[in-house]
Design a protein around this motif. Structure first.
Motif, PDB file in Angstrom:
ATOM      1  N   GLY A   1       0.801  -1.211   0.000  1.00 28.49           N
ATOM      2  CA  GLY A   1       0.000   0.000   0.000  1.00 28.49           C
ATOM      3  C   GLY A   1       0.834   1.261   0.000  1.00 28.49           C
ATOM      4  N   SER A   2       0.146   2.346  -0.070  1.00 21.36           N
ATOM      5  CA  SER A   2       0.768   3.658  -0.123  1.00 21.36           C
ATOM      6  C   SER A   2       1.488   3.975   1.183  1.00 21.36           C
ATOM      7  CB  SER A   2      -0.323   4.707  -0.376  1.00 21.36           C
ATOM      8  OG  SER A   2       0.209   5.999  -0.305  1.00 21.36           O
ATOM      9  N   PRO A   3       2.627   4.671   1.099  1.00 17.09           N
ATOM     10  CA  PRO A   3       3.334   5.040   2.329  1.00 17.09           C
ATOM     11  C   PRO A   3       2.562   6.034   3.193  1.00 17.09           C
ATOM     12  CG  PRO A   3       4.456   5.903   0.386  1.00 17.09           C
ATOM     13  CD  PRO A   3       3.364   5.027  -0.109  1.00 17.09           C
ATOM     14  N   ASP A   4       1.538   6.656   2.644  1.00 12.23           N
ATOM     15  CA  ASP A   4       0.715   7.534   3.472  1.00 12.23           C
ATOM     16  C   ASP A   4      -0.588   6.856   3.905  1.00 12.23           C
ATOM     17  OD1 ASP A   4      -0.455   7.562   0.992  1.00 12.23           O
ATOM     18  OD2 ASP A   4      -0.511   9.732   0.768  1.00 12.23           O
ATOM     19  N   GLY A   5      -0.670   5.544   3.675  1.00 10.73           N
ATOM     20  CA  GLY A   5      -1.857   4.783   4.059  1.00 10.73           C
ATOM     21  C   GLY A   5      -1.817   4.317   5.504  1.00 10.73           C
ATOM     22  N   ASP A   6      -2.964   3.891   5.986  1.00 11.03           N
ATOM     23  CA  ASP A   6      -3.109   3.451   7.379  1.00 11.03           C
ATOM     24  C   ASP A   6      -2.254   2.233   7.706  1.00 11.03           C
ATOM     25  OD1 ASP A   6      -4.892   5.499   7.864  1.00 11.03           O
ATOM     26  OD2 ASP A   6      -6.675   4.253   7.585  1.00 11.03           O
ATOM     27  N   GLU A   7      -2.205   1.248   6.788  1.00  8.82           N
ATOM     28  CA  GLU A   7      -1.422   0.031   7.072  1.00  8.82           C
ATOM     29  C   GLU A   7       0.057   0.364   7.224  1.00  8.82           C
ATOM     30  OE1 GLU A   7      -0.121  -4.336   5.311  1.00  8.82           O
ATOM     31  OE2 GLU A   7      -1.576  -3.175   4.168  1.00  8.82           O
ATOM     32  N   PHE A   8       0.567   1.195   6.337  1.00  6.01           N
ATOM     33  CA  PHE A   8       1.983   1.563   6.404  1.00  6.01           C
ATOM     34  C   PHE A   8       2.279   2.267   7.720  1.00  6.01           C
ATOM     35  CE2 PHE A   8       5.650   4.295   5.649  1.00  6.01           C
ATOM     36  CZ  PHE A   8       6.528   3.431   5.020  1.00  6.01           C
ATOM     37  N   GLN A   9       1.463   3.236   8.072  1.00  9.58           N
ATOM     38  CA  GLN A   9       1.676   3.998   9.308  1.00  9.58           C
ATOM     39  C   GLN A   9       1.602   3.088  10.536  1.00  9.58           C
ATOM     40  OE1 GLN A   9       2.750   7.127   9.091  1.00  9.58           O
ATOM     41  NE2 GLN A   9       2.530   6.963   6.885  1.00  9.58           N
ATOM     42  N   ALA A  10       0.638   2.174  10.549  1.00 11.68           N
ATOM     43  CA  ALA A  10       0.487   1.254  11.684  1.00 11.68           C
ATOM     44  C   ALA A  10       1.698   0.332  11.800  1.00 11.68           C
ATOM     45  CB  ALA A  10      -0.796   0.445  11.533  1.00 11.68           C
ATOM     46  N   LYS A  11       2.203  -0.131  10.673  1.00 14.32           N
ATOM     47  CA  LYS A  11       3.335  -1.056  10.717  1.00 14.32           C
ATOM     48  C   LYS A  11       4.638  -0.346  11.078  1.00 14.32           C
ATOM     49  CE  LYS A  11       1.381  -4.929   8.314  1.00 14.32           C
ATOM     50  NZ  LYS A  11       1.554  -5.950   7.287  1.00 14.32           N
ATOM     51  N   VAL A  12       4.804   0.902  10.662  1.00 18.37           N
ATOM     52  CA  VAL A  12       5.969   1.681  11.090  1.00 18.37           C
ATOM     53  C   VAL A  12       5.935   1.834  12.606  1.00 18.37           C
ATOM     54  CG1 VAL A  12       7.030   3.985  11.076  1.00 18.37           C
ATOM     55  CG2 VAL A  12       6.345   2.931   8.924  1.00 18.37           C
ATOM     56  N   SER A  13       4.765   2.175  13.125  1.00 18.68           N
ATOM     57  CA  SER A  13       4.601   2.342  14.574  1.00 18.68           C
ATOM     58  C   SER A  13       4.893   1.041  15.320  1.00 18.68           C
ATOM     59  CB  SER A  13       3.180   2.816  14.869  1.00 18.68           C
ATOM     60  OG  SER A  13       2.964   2.914  16.252  1.00 18.68           O
ATOM     61  N   ALA A  14       4.382  -0.067  14.799  1.00 19.93           N
ATOM     62  CA  ALA A  14       4.608  -1.369  15.439  1.00 19.93           C
ATOM     63  C   ALA A  14       6.092  -1.731  15.431  1.00 19.93           C
ATOM     64  CB  ALA A  14       3.795  -2.455  14.721  1.00 19.93           C
ATOM     65  N   LEU A  15       6.766  -1.477  14.305  1.00 19.93           N
ATOM     66  CA  LEU A  15       8.185  -1.814  14.199  1.00 19.93           C
ATOM     67  C   LEU A  15       9.027  -0.976  15.161  1.00 19.93           C
ATOM     68  CD1 LEU A  15      10.109  -3.687  12.670  1.00 19.93           C
ATOM     69  CD2 LEU A  15      10.355  -1.890  10.946  1.00 19.93           C
TER      70      LEU A  15
END
Length: 136
Positions: free
Chosen positions: A39-53
């Protein structure tokens, strides 16, 4: 006595710096925390996974610090690709695939990562329960 923090960015300068002209460099093997998605780097999944990492990386850092082996959490890295015959920039961002990485020192063990993962999940669940509980 003040403890020295390991800084992988300084330890592996060739890996973390780039010159203005491309060059081939040899990079040693390393270990990384990783997470993949689409998905897009400004999408919800990307943001959630950055936070989780990052939550996991700082959890590992805290465990190491308690054991007298502190380190600076390195910068987020990413590998990007598309599953298409088109050039990547012609593919909609929602179809981009990625793998996010954070470099970990050699002394980090699988057991430390698992312990940190459990602590992060417990903390996130407690925070979620507090938020949900406050809506009553």
């Amino acid at each position: 006595m003040k403890q020295t923090k390991l800084d992988l960015t300084k330890e592996y300068k060739t890996y973390y710096t780039a010159k203005t002209t491309p060059e081939i460099v040899e990079i040693e093997e390393g270990q990384f925390l990783t997470i993949e998605g689409k998905g897009s780097p400004d999408g919800d999944e990307f943001q959630a996974k950055v936070s989780a990492l990052y939550s996991l990386a700082y959890g590992v850092k805290n465990i190491c610090k308690r054991e007298g082996k502190d380190f600076v959490v390195p910068k987020l890295e990413g590998l990007w690709w598309v599953e298409s015959d088109k050039p990547a920039l012609e593919v909609p961002r929602e179809e981009w695939r990625w793998k996010l990485l954070i470099h970990m020192p050699e002394f980090v063990t699988y057991e430390m990562v698992e312990k940190a993962r459990k602590e992060v999940i417990k903390k996130k669940n407690m925070n979620l329960q507090k938020k949900l509980g406050s809506r009553k």
